[in-house]
Design a protein around this motif. Structure first.
Motif, mmCIF file in Angstrom:
data_model
loop_
_atom_site.group_PDB
_atom_site.id
_atom_site.type_symbol
_atom_site.label_atom_id
_atom_site.label_comp_id
_atom_site.label_asym_id
_atom_site.label_seq_id
_atom_site.Cartn_x
_atom_site.Cartn_y
_atom_site.Cartn_z
ATOM 1 N N GLN A 232 0.826 -1.219 0.000
ATOM 2 C CA GLN A 232 0.000 0.000 0.000
ATOM 3 C C GLN A 232 0.845 1.246 0.000
ATOM 4 N N LEU A 233 0.467 2.177 -0.837
ATOM 5 C CA LEU A 233 1.181 3.448 -0.898
ATOM 6 C C LEU A 233 0.131 4.543 -0.716
ATOM 7 N N ASP A 234 0.110 5.174 0.441
ATOM 8 C CA ASP A 234 -0.874 6.226 0.703
ATOM 9 C C ASP A 234 -0.253 7.571 0.356
ATOM 10 N N THR A 235 -0.864 8.246 -0.603
ATOM 11 C CA THR A 235 -0.270 9.484 -1.109
ATOM 12 C C THR A 235 -0.871 10.735 -0.459
ATOM 13 N N SER A 236 -1.753 10.536 0.541
ATOM 14 C CA SER A 236 -2.494 11.690 1.086
ATOM 15 C C SER A 236 -1.578 12.811 1.554
ATOM 16 N N ASP A 237 -0.549 12.467 2.345
ATOM 17 C CA ASP A 237 0.275 13.580 2.810
ATOM 18 C C ASP A 237 1.773 13.323 2.706
ATOM 19 N N ARG A 238 2.160 12.851 1.525
ATOM 20 C CA ARG A 238 3.595 12.743 1.230
ATOM 21 C C ARG A 238 3.846 13.407 -0.119
ATOM 22 N N SER A 239 5.021 13.996 -0.254
ATOM 23 C CA SER A 239 5.333 14.668 -1.515
ATOM 24 C C SER A 239 5.618 13.630 -2.602
ATOM 25 N N VAL A 240 5.531 14.068 -3.854
ATOM 26 C CA VAL A 240 5.815 13.169 -4.974
ATOM 27 C C VAL A 240 7.226 12.600 -4.842
ATOM 28 N N ASP A 241 8.190 13.447 -4.483
ATOM 29 C CA ASP A 241 9.573 12.976 -4.352
ATOM 30 C C ASP A 241 9.705 11.872 -3.303
ATOM 31 N N GLU A 242 9.036 12.074 -2.172
ATOM 32 C CA GLU A 242 9.092 11.047 -1.113
ATOM 33 C C GLU A 242 8.483 9.742 -1.595
ATOM 34 N N LEU A 243 7.370 9.863 -2.325
ATOM 35 C CA LEU A 243 6.684 8.666 -2.805
ATOM 36 C C LEU A 243 7.543 7.925 -3.823
ATOM 37 N N VAL A 244 8.160 8.695 -4.712
ATOM 38 C CA VAL A 244 9.000 8.069 -5.744
ATOM 39 C C VAL A 244 10.193 7.367 -5.069
ATOM 40 N N ASP A 245 10.811 8.032 -4.104
ATOM 41 C CA ASP A 245 11.918 7.401 -3.373
ATOM 42 C C ASP A 245 11.468 6.089 -2.727
ATOM 43 N N ALA A 246 10.266 6.120 -2.140
ATOM 44 C CA ALA A 246 9.762 4.913 -1.467
ATOM 45 C C ALA A 246 9.588 3.775 -2.472
ATOM 46 N N VAL A 247 9.071 4.110 -3.663
ATOM 47 C CA VAL A 247 8.867 3.057 -4.671
ATOM 48 C C VAL A 247 10.211 2.521 -5.175
ATOM 49 N N ILE A 248 11.157 3.419 -5.365
ATOM 50 C CA ILE A 248 12.477 2.974 -5.842
ATOM 51 C C ILE A 248 13.116 2.040 -4.797
ATOM 52 N N ASP A 249 12.960 2.368 -3.518
ATOM 53 C CA ASP A 249 13.476 1.482 -2.461
ATOM 54 C C ASP A 249 12.813 0.110 -2.529
ATOM 55 N N LEU A 250 11.492 0.114 -2.691
ATOM 56 C CA LEU A 250 10.771 -1.163 -2.774
ATOM 57 C C LEU A 250 11.240 -1.957 -3.983
ATOM 58 N N TRP A 251 11.464 -1.238 -5.076
ATOM 59 C CA TRP A 251 11.908 -1.916 -6.301
ATOM 60 C C TRP A 251 13.279 -2.555 -6.098
ATOM 61 N N SER A 252 14.182 -1.861 -5.417
ATOM 62 C CA SER A 252 15.508 -2.458 -5.273
ATOM 63 C C SER A 252 15.464 -3.656 -4.339
ATOM 64 N N GLU A 253 14.472 -3.694 -3.443
ATOM 65 C CA GLU A 253 14.327 -4.902 -2.615
ATOM 66 C C GLU A 253 13.637 -6.023 -3.375
ATOM 67 N N ALA A 254 12.598 -5.630 -4.150
ATOM 68 C CA ALA A 254 11.700 -6.653 -4.698
ATOM 69 C C ALA A 254 12.076 -7.133 -6.086
ATOM 70 N N GLY A 255 12.506 -6.213 -6.932
ATOM 71 C CA GLY A 255 12.519 -6.607 -8.326
ATOM 72 C C GLY A 255 13.831 -6.503 -9.035
ATOM 73 N N GLU A 256 14.826 -5.949 -8.358
ATOM 74 C CA GLU A 256 16.089 -5.705 -9.027
ATOM 75 C C GLU A 256 16.619 -6.990 -9.656
ATOM 76 N N PRO A 257 17.014 -6.908 -10.915
ATOM 77 C CA PRO A 257 17.587 -8.093 -11.546
ATOM 78 C C PRO A 257 18.771 -8.612 -10.745
ATOM 79 N N SER A 258 18.887 -9.931 -10.572
ATOM 80 C CA SER A 258 19.966 -10.447 -9.753
ATOM 81 C C SER A 258 21.215 -10.699 -10.595
#
Ligand code: DC
Length: 216
Positions: free
Chosen positions: A190-216
């Motif tokens: 879940q990503l709640d965008t109600s009170d976070r800036s776009v930059d913070e949200l993008v950073d959060a997704v990039i962090d999740l991506w490097s944990e979840a999907g980064e090519p090994s």
């Protein structure tokens, strides 16, 4: 292909975040809501009733749709601006509930992805139906108040209460339809965008991506 699936209701901010994430990762981006809107546009342009399932189904197979960051064309006609109009926003719900339309657009989304290395795809059923094997699935939300405020800023001709009511109604239709309703799938974050800036949200997704999907 690496897929980041982003689902969520209207006005959740998923388009803004999805585009920014795609740009940061150098991934391609697909707005599947624009595809449904483009079909609604085509139906209206041909004088069809968007509620007429058989008539809309009959035109879908050879409909030429081009949806990209540059804009949307339908049978070669530029529809980038028109697909966001209130008329199309009203017409799109019955079109999106049409099973023949869903099957064909789902097929086109998958075909689009086969030609990419990495992509961010946003919609309502991306993690649940279109790309159930996506490496990262996000369910993007925001409070109804925040979403209505955002939409209200875009649509100056409607008052806030009307916008809020229209959003609540469309949410309800998207969630309650029998075919590919908007749902939060297992394994989605879940990503709640109600009170976070776009930059913070993008950073959060990039962090999740490097944990979840980064090519090994
Ligand atoms: O995100 P949007 O408002 O542009 O979406 C337009 C409509 O299309 C909305 O009523 C939900 C529907 N839709 C869908 O049913 N499945 C998708 N994958 C994307 C959008």
């Amino acid at each position: 292909v690496y897929v980041i699936a982003m689902d969520g209701p209207a006005g959740s901010g998923k388009s803004t975040v999805a585009r920014a994430v795609a740009a940061r990762l150098g991934f391609d981006y697909l707005d599947t809501g624009a595809m449904y809107r483009a079909v609604a546009f085509a139906a209206i342009r041909r004088g069809l009733d968007p509620e007429d399932r058989d008539a809309v189904a009959a035109m879908i197979d050879d409909l030429e749709l081009d949806v990209s960051l540059a804009g949307v064309t339908v049978d070669g006609v530029d529809a980038t601006v028109e697909i966001r109009s209130p008329e199309i926003t009203r017409a799109v719900s019955p079109v999106a509930a049409n099973p023949v339309v869903r099957t064909e657009l789902t097929r086109r989304m998958r075909e689009w992805a086969t030609r990419r290395e990495g992509c961010v795809v946003e919609g309502r059923d991306i993690g649940s139906v279109v790309f159930p094997d996506a490496q990262l699935k996000l369910y993007v939300t925001a409070s109804v108040e925040v979403r209505a405020r955002r939409r209200h800023q875009e649509l100056s001709d409607m008052d806030y209460d009307e916008v809020a009511a229209a959003i609540a109604e469309r949410d309800e239709r998207d969630r309650s339809r029998s075919n590919a309703p908007l749902v939060e799938v297992d394994g989605s974050v879940q990503l709640d965008t109600s009170d976070r800036s776009v930059d913070e949200l993008v950073d959060a997704v990039i962090d999740l991506w490097s944990e979840a999907g980064e090519p090994s």
